[in-house]
Design an enzyme around this catalytic site. Structure first.
Site, PDB file in Angstrom:
ATOM      1  N   HIS A 141      42.526  38.688  34.014  1.00 24.47           N
ATOM      2  CA  HIS A 141      42.420  37.702  34.946  1.00 24.47           C
ATOM      3  C   HIS A 141      42.892  36.442  34.682  1.00 24.47           C
ATOM      4  CE1 HIS A 141      39.535  40.412  37.042  1.00 24.47           C
ATOM      5  NE2 HIS A 141      38.824  40.567  36.315  1.00 24.47           N
ATOM      6  N   SER A 158      33.555  45.179  40.525  1.00 25.82           N
ATOM      7  CA  SER A 158      35.053  44.901  40.774  1.00 25.82           C
ATOM      8  C   SER A 158      35.435  44.639  42.252  1.00 25.82           C
ATOM      9  CB  SER A 158      35.545  46.342  40.544  1.00 25.82           C
ATOM     10  OG  SER A 158      36.912  46.444  41.128  1.00 25.82           O
ATOM     11  N   SER A 159      35.773  43.279  42.275  1.00 26.04           N
ATOM     12  CA  SER A 159      36.065  42.619  43.403  1.00 26.04           C
ATOM     13  C   SER A 159      37.183  43.382  44.377  1.00 26.04           C
ATOM     14  CB  SER A 159      36.708  41.273  43.180  1.00 26.04           C
ATOM     15  OG  SER A 159      37.855  40.909  44.064  1.00 26.04           O
ATOM     16  N   GLU A 171      39.113  35.099  37.745  1.00 25.12           N
ATOM     17  CA  GLU A 171      40.808  34.836  38.033  1.00 25.12           C
ATOM     18  C   GLU A 171      40.769  33.403  38.755  1.00 25.12           C
ATOM     19  OE1 GLU A 171      43.189  37.791  39.996  1.00 25.12           O
ATOM     20  OE2 GLU A 171      44.039  35.888  41.197  1.00 25.12           O
ATOM     21  N   THR A 212      44.707  36.885  43.600  1.00 22.55           N
ATOM     22  CA  THR A 212      45.638  38.099  43.797  1.00 22.55           C
ATOM     23  C   THR A 212      45.019  39.191  44.590  1.00 22.55           C
ATOM     24  OG1 THR A 212      44.948  38.933  41.624  1.00 22.55           O
ATOM     25  CG2 THR A 212      47.029  37.486  41.678  1.00 22.55           C
ATOM     26  N   HIS A 266      34.954  34.129  40.836  1.00 23.32           N
ATOM     27  CA  HIS A 266      35.474  35.035  40.390  1.00 23.32           C
ATOM     28  C   HIS A 266      36.447  34.640  39.100  1.00 23.32           C
ATOM     29  CE1 HIS A 266      38.699  38.350  39.437  1.00 23.32           C
ATOM     30  NE2 HIS A 266      37.898  39.060  40.137  1.00 23.32           N
ATOM     31  N   CYS A 292      46.033  49.336  37.856  1.00 27.06           N
ATOM     32  CA  CYS A 292      47.073  48.396  38.220  1.00 27.06           C
ATOM     33  C   CYS A 292      47.758  48.363  36.825  1.00 27.06           C
ATOM     34  CB  CYS A 292      46.808  47.390  38.944  1.00 27.06           C
ATOM     35  SG  CYS A 292      45.907  46.193  37.945  1.00 27.06           S
ATOM     36  N   CYS A 326      48.818  40.230  44.947  1.00 27.64           N
ATOM     37  CA  CYS A 326      49.785  41.027  44.270  1.00 27.64           C
ATOM     38  C   CYS A 326      50.283  42.271  45.016  1.00 27.64           C
ATOM     39  CB  CYS A 326      49.253  41.078  42.780  1.00 27.64           C
ATOM     40  SG  CYS A 326      48.700  42.883  42.432  1.00 27.64           S
TER      41      CYS A 326
HETATM   42  S1  SF4 Z   1      47.570  40.583  39.640  1.00 32.99           S
HETATM   43 FE1  SF4 Z   1      47.521  42.809  40.479  1.00 32.99          FE
HETATM   44  S2  SF4 Z   1      48.785  43.991  38.846  1.00 32.99           S
HETATM   45 FE2  SF4 Z   1      47.878  41.858  37.675  1.00 32.99          FE
HETATM   46  S3  SF4 Z   1      45.748  42.519  37.357  1.00 32.99           S
HETATM   47 FE3  SF4 Z   1      45.591  41.613  39.220  1.00 32.99          FE
HETATM   48  S4  SF4 Z   1      45.459  43.495  40.568  1.00 32.99           S
HETATM   49 FE4  SF4 Z   1      46.613  44.288  38.612  1.00 32.99          FE
END
Ligand code: SF4
Length: 280
Positions: A73, A217-218, A125, A161, A123, A12, A189
């Protein structure tokens, strides 16, 4: 045999951006560069980075006096201060979409709202976002957890996201019973949404579906879940080596999708391996 590759498969925007920054810096810097946690959830890419002396650390102290890359993240707010105290130069590759969630959490926390994050509490993030509201967020990923929450006067809801729209819709409905003043920010996202939709479309029409991406990977795990719900014959692999071609015996239509941390060369390896078996 026909092979259908889902649109938006693979890296991404946020992951591409973080990797570009890491490779650029590795090209200029002679010393070891550190990343706060693995830069992406992909063992093969991490091992290539290690060859360039880009090394993952789990604590700030390990990067003392060096350069530290923040992955897409993001990180809790206090880590920036810790880095400063340890004379660390930060190269911030927090994805702008994640930064928007962090800033929303901070803004509404400062305005007196209780922050609720819909996502996985383990996670990075989500841990990072929570660190922008003093680690005071409620983190929920199912209805039972919402039911256990008290009534909250002022609530602000954001999303990890990479959660599915289904999860957001189900949980936000219940959260509305827990507050009269609720601010909702669906921060899923766009890249995640498009990838999930494109993968579902392919999974609906094929007889076998291959989901490629790191086991940790989530977003890949979620892609697999979505594909499996439409195509029972779905598998999750990390690399082409794990692909057993026997599973395609007698099958005409095969779908392929890949998570946000899967490089193109791994996707191409898988396609080539299936093509050599007779795909178009
Ligand atoms: S928010 Fe979306 S574009 Fe940004 S790292 Fe996460 S998955 Fe990728």
């Amino acid at each position: 045999m026909n092979i259908y590759v889902a649109k938006n498969s693979g890296f991404c925007f946020g992951v591409k951006r973080a990797l570009k920054k890491a490779y650029e810096l590795a090209g200029q810097e002679k010393n070891i560069i550190y990343t706060y946690g693995p830069l992406i959830h992909n063992k093969q890419v991490i091992s290539k980075l290690e060859d360039l002396d880009v090394i993952s650390v789990d604590s700030i102290e390990e990067a003392k006096g060096s350069t530290l890359i923040i992955r897409s993240h993001g990180i809790p707010l206090n880590i920036y201060e810790d880095a400063d105290k340890n004379n660390i130069e930060i190269l911030d590759a927090t994805c702008p979409f994640v930064r928007r969630v962090q800033e929303t959490a901070k803004e509404y926390y400062d305005k007196g709202y209780q922050i609720v994050i819909i996502g996985n509490p383990e996670h990075p993030e989500v841990i990072g976002i929570n660190g922008w509201c003093n680690n005071k967020a409620y983190i929920v990923e199912n209805i039972d957890q919402v039911n256990d929450m008290p009534f909250i006067n002022k609530m602000c809801v954001v999303a990890q996201t990479t959660i599915t729209f289904e999860k957001w819709n189900n949980i936000i409905k219940e959260l509305n019973n827990k507050s009269d003043d609720i601010r909702e920010f669906n921060t899923i996202c766009v890249a995640t949404k498009s990838r999930q939709e494109a993968s579902a479309e392919i999974a609906k029409k094929v007889e076998a579906m291959v989901v490629i991406g790191g086991y940790h990977s989530s977003n890949t795990q979620k892609l697999y879940k979505i594909c499996k719900s439409y195509c029972d014959n779905s598998i999750h692999i990390e690399t082409a080596d794990e692909l057993l071609l026997d599973m395609f015996e007698g099958i005409n239509d095969i779908g392929i999708t890949a998570g946000a941390s899967t490089p193109d060369w791994i996707i191409n390896d898988v396609i080539k391996k299936i093509e050599n078996k007779g795909g178009d």
